[in-house]
Design a protein around this motif. Structure first.
Motif, PDB file in Angstrom:
ATOM      1  N   THR A 163       7.952  -4.033 -11.856  1.00  0.00           N
ATOM      2  CA  THR A 163       6.454  -3.985 -11.879  1.00  0.00           C
ATOM      3  C   THR A 163       6.066  -2.519 -11.463  1.00  0.00           C
ATOM      4  N   PHE A 164       5.033  -1.904 -11.962  1.00  0.00           N
ATOM      5  CA  PHE A 164       4.547  -0.583 -11.640  1.00  0.00           C
ATOM      6  C   PHE A 164       2.766  -0.728 -11.590  1.00  0.00           C
ATOM      7  N   ILE A 216       1.230  -3.177 -14.183  1.00  0.00           N
ATOM      8  CA  ILE A 216       2.024  -3.081 -15.228  1.00  0.00           C
ATOM      9  C   ILE A 216       3.358  -3.663 -15.254  1.00  0.00           C
ATOM     10  N   ILE A 217       3.531  -4.635 -16.039  1.00  0.00           N
ATOM     11  CA  ILE A 217       5.014  -5.071 -15.994  1.00  0.00           C
ATOM     12  C   ILE A 217       5.683  -4.635 -17.129  1.00  0.00           C
ATOM     13  N   GLN A 258       0.662  -1.467  -0.026  1.00  0.00           N
ATOM     14  CA  GLN A 258      -0.174   0.117   0.057  1.00  0.00           C
ATOM     15  C   GLN A 258       0.968   1.327  -0.034  1.00  0.00           C
ATOM     16  N   LEU A 259       2.042   0.851   0.024  1.00  0.00           N
ATOM     17  CA  LEU A 259       3.071   2.126  -0.196  1.00  0.00           C
ATOM     18  C   LEU A 259       3.927   1.965  -1.405  1.00  0.00           C
ATOM     19  N   GLY A 260       4.145   3.155  -2.012  1.00  0.00           N
ATOM     20  CA  GLY A 260       4.816   3.441  -3.355  1.00  0.00           C
ATOM     21  C   GLY A 260       5.579   4.612  -3.387  1.00  0.00           C
ATOM     22  N   VAL A 261       6.571   4.540  -4.400  1.00  0.00           N
ATOM     23  CA  VAL A 261       7.111   5.686  -4.828  1.00  0.00           C
ATOM     24  C   VAL A 261       6.768   6.265  -6.383  1.00  0.00           C
TER      25      VAL A 261
END
Length: 95
Positions: free
Chosen positions: A80-81, A74-75, A43-46
């Protein structure tokens, strides 16, 4: 607006952001190994890239919390994004 050093070559349209999820550790604080089936969905991302809408309040390299099952995975080139609407972002992490 894309990240400079780690730019994946993906530009989200409109009020969307591209995130790199931050995966949780493979072990607990006491050293117990967690299999993939026991891990929580990140649940945390940049923020890697932001769309071109005027009302986006996050910038590249901001760390953000997002809704648990939001976004489209999306890979791209082995990485992975998550591509998601800005409205699915919950808060920015300031420290």
């Amino acid at each position: 607006m894309s990240a400079n050093g780690n730019e994946p070559g993906i530009q989200p349209p409109g009020a969307r952001v591209l995130l790199k999820p931050i995966e949780q550790d493979d072990r607990t604080s006491s050293g117990i190994y967690l299999p993939d089936t026991a891990k929580e969905k990140p649940q945390l991302g940049v923020v890697i890239a932001v769309g071109d809408a005027d009302d986006i309040k996050v910038q590249v390299n901001d760390r953000v919390f997002f809704a648990k099952y939001s976004g489209t995975e999306i890979i791209y080139k082995g990485d992975t994004f998550l591509l998601m609407d800005v409205g699915d972002l919950l808060t920015r992490v300031t420290n």
